[in-house]
Design an enzyme around this catalytic site. Structure first.
Site, mmCIF file in Angstrom:
data_model
loop_
_atom_site.group_PDB
_atom_site.id
_atom_site.type_symbol
_atom_site.label_atom_id
_atom_site.label_comp_id
_atom_site.label_asym_id
_atom_site.label_seq_id
_atom_site.Cartn_x
_atom_site.Cartn_y
_atom_site.Cartn_z
ATOM 1 N N ALA A 59 0.750 -1.110 0.107
ATOM 2 C CA ALA A 59 -0.058 -0.083 0.062
ATOM 3 C C ALA A 59 0.778 1.321 0.002
ATOM 4 O O ALA A 59 1.954 1.212 0.771
ATOM 5 C CB ALA A 59 -0.797 0.132 1.293
ATOM 6 N N GLY B 111 0.220 1.168 -3.371
ATOM 7 C CA GLY B 111 0.095 0.512 -4.582
ATOM 8 C C GLY B 111 1.107 1.123 -5.641
ATOM 9 O O GLY B 111 0.982 0.764 -7.006
ATOM 10 N N ASP C 275 0.890 -10.024 7.492
ATOM 11 C CA ASP C 275 1.888 -9.399 8.199
ATOM 12 C C ASP C 275 3.355 -10.037 7.692
ATOM 13 O O ASP C 275 3.649 -11.220 8.038
ATOM 14 C CB ASP C 275 1.642 -9.970 9.697
ATOM 15 C CG ASP C 275 2.714 -9.275 10.716
ATOM 16 O OD1 ASP C 275 3.728 -8.928 10.143
ATOM 17 O OD2 ASP C 275 2.463 -9.338 11.810
ATOM 18 N N CYS D 299 12.588 4.449 2.327
ATOM 19 C CA CYS D 299 12.554 6.106 2.290
ATOM 20 C C CYS D 299 13.253 6.747 3.518
ATOM 21 O O CYS D 299 13.044 7.814 3.713
ATOM 22 C CB CYS D 299 11.032 6.486 1.893
ATOM 23 S SG CYS D 299 10.078 6.637 3.287
#
Length: 421
Positions: A252, A254, A301, A372
């Site tokens: 997510a 995506g 998970d 990131c």
């Protein structure tokens, strides 16, 4: 009451008092205050958060009893006033003071005279707070702890990195090659008055200017997605091919999932996972908008090993949760972190996910680990610790840290190949 200033105050209160993410808090404030100038509110709120360390240094110096004596609501108003005086060219100094005082009367009753005095004191003494008189972390408005982490890991370059992380990254669009070509898309954007040009460093990327690209019908029609250049380059390094079976472990919302599908010419199969079901809806909406049909979503998970997935995938992407130090420009609340030791908890999660990713890829396949952040303890050190368990069975194809210069965000990726034998 000025709707813009009230919306900014409420957005900031969500961040400072409730620990909300800045994007969500600003979105909620704009939604509540119909008629406010969204772009101004967003720029103003993000600017105050980004500059909080410097603004608080000034407030601490101006207040007779220091910043700890100022209650939360008037302090937020003072931050807004100081930022408006120093950074909002469209707001004259006297107007900034007047707006802050009017806001204080509404949201921090009884503090308006104090707010007025603080801001007028700043106008008299502002030369005391010029950049050359401030400590480096205050001038760059990064917490002393975060700046110390950067200095420990990057030495003299820490100041340049922190300064770059205060500048907005470029707006990059990823051409949806399933529906159009880059040159054709640039022409369509130009026809809508959007300034767009080919981006250096990626054959699918477009550098756009202004905010029109994110609200264009071309976006809604799925001709492109918004994605950082660093992220696009990371996906290309994984090199997914048509017909392959791919696992995106932390998918997510995506963006990387969609780009992999485009590189695969929408042929093959991608399983896109997230631990939260509602975040899978974001992936599904993105795939529907862009016409991707080879993706299925799954609640998973990534830290928990699933033996049914062992050795099943040609490519595995592990874009793990991280401290986000590379995207502080877009998420300025990260600049306020005062306890980087919490990042050690993240590295445990990251190691678990990468360890599972390696087990899920088939012999001869590739895993990519990406973040990131610029924290080496979440990047190189995680890779080294996990790979030390495998000896010569794993080979690093590419390991790259992207520093936040020239419009890019800070990013790290490492592409690993599992030997076929």
């Amino acid at each position: 009451m000025n709707k813009d200033w009230l919306a900014v105050f409420e957005a900031l209160r969500g961040v400072y008092s409730d620990g909300a993410f800045s994007n969500m808090s600003v979105n909620e404030a704009v939604s509540r205050h119909k008629g406010c100038r969204e772009s101004f509110v967003r720029m103003f709120a993000k600017g105050v958060i980004r500059d909080s360390i410097r603004l608080d240094h000034i407030a601490d110096s101006l207040a007779d009893k220091g910043i700890k004596s100022i209650k939360t609501r008037p302090l937020i108003v003072i931050r807004m006033g100081l930022y408006a005086i120093g950074s909002l060219d469209s707001v004259p100094d006297h107007a900034a003071v007047n707006e802050a005082v009017a806001l204080a009367k509404s949201v921090a009753k009884g503090s308006d005279r104090f707010v007025n005095g603080m801001l007028r004191s700043y106008l008299r003494r502002r030369d005391e707070f010029s950049d050359d008189k401030l400590p480096a972390h205050v001038r760059l408005s990064v917490s002393k702890e975060v700046f110390g982490l950067l200095a420990d890991q990057y030495g003299d370059e820490a100041s340049s990195i922190a300064e770059a992380l205060g500048e907005p990254a470029g707006l990059y669009l990823r051409t949806n090659t399933l529906r159009t070509g880059r040159d054709e898309l640039i022409q369509k954007l130009a026809a809508e008055g959007i300034d767009a040009s080919p981006a250096e460093g990626s054959q699918d990327a477009i550098l756009a200017k202004g905010s029109g690209a994110v609200s264009s019908d071309l976006y809604r029609e799925g001709l492109y997605s918004v994605q950082s250049l660093s992220s696009m380059n990371a996906v290309r390094a994984l090199d997914p091919k048509p017909g392959e079976t791919v696992l995106d472990m932390c998918a997510a919302p995506g963006g990387k999932t969609g780009y992999m599908a485009e590189l695969m010419d929408n042929k093959g199969h991608i399983t896109a996972c997230d631990v939260y079901p509602h975040r899978l809806e974001l992936i599904e909406a993105a795939m529907k908008r862009t016409g991707v049909s080879i993706t299925k979503t799954r609640v998973m998970d990534g830290t928990v090993f699933d033996p049914e997935l062992e050795g099943r995938y040609d490519r595995v992407l592990a874009d793990v949760p991280c401290s986000g130090l590379g995207v502080m420009a877009a998420k300025p609340e990260i600049r306020l972190t005062t306890d980087p030791s919490k990042y050690d908890e993240l590295s445990a999660v990251q190691k678990a996910i990468l360890g599972n990713a390696i087990r899920y890829v088939r012999p001869g396949g590739r895993v990519e680990y990406s973040t990131c952040t610029l924290n080496k303890n979440e990047n190189e050190n995680v890779v080294k610790q996990i790979l030390s368990q495998y000896g010569s069975s794993l080979v690093i194809i590419e390991m790259r840290t992207i520093l936040p210069y020239n419009g890019e965000v800070g990013f790290f990726y490492c592409t690993i190949e599992k030997n076929a034998n």
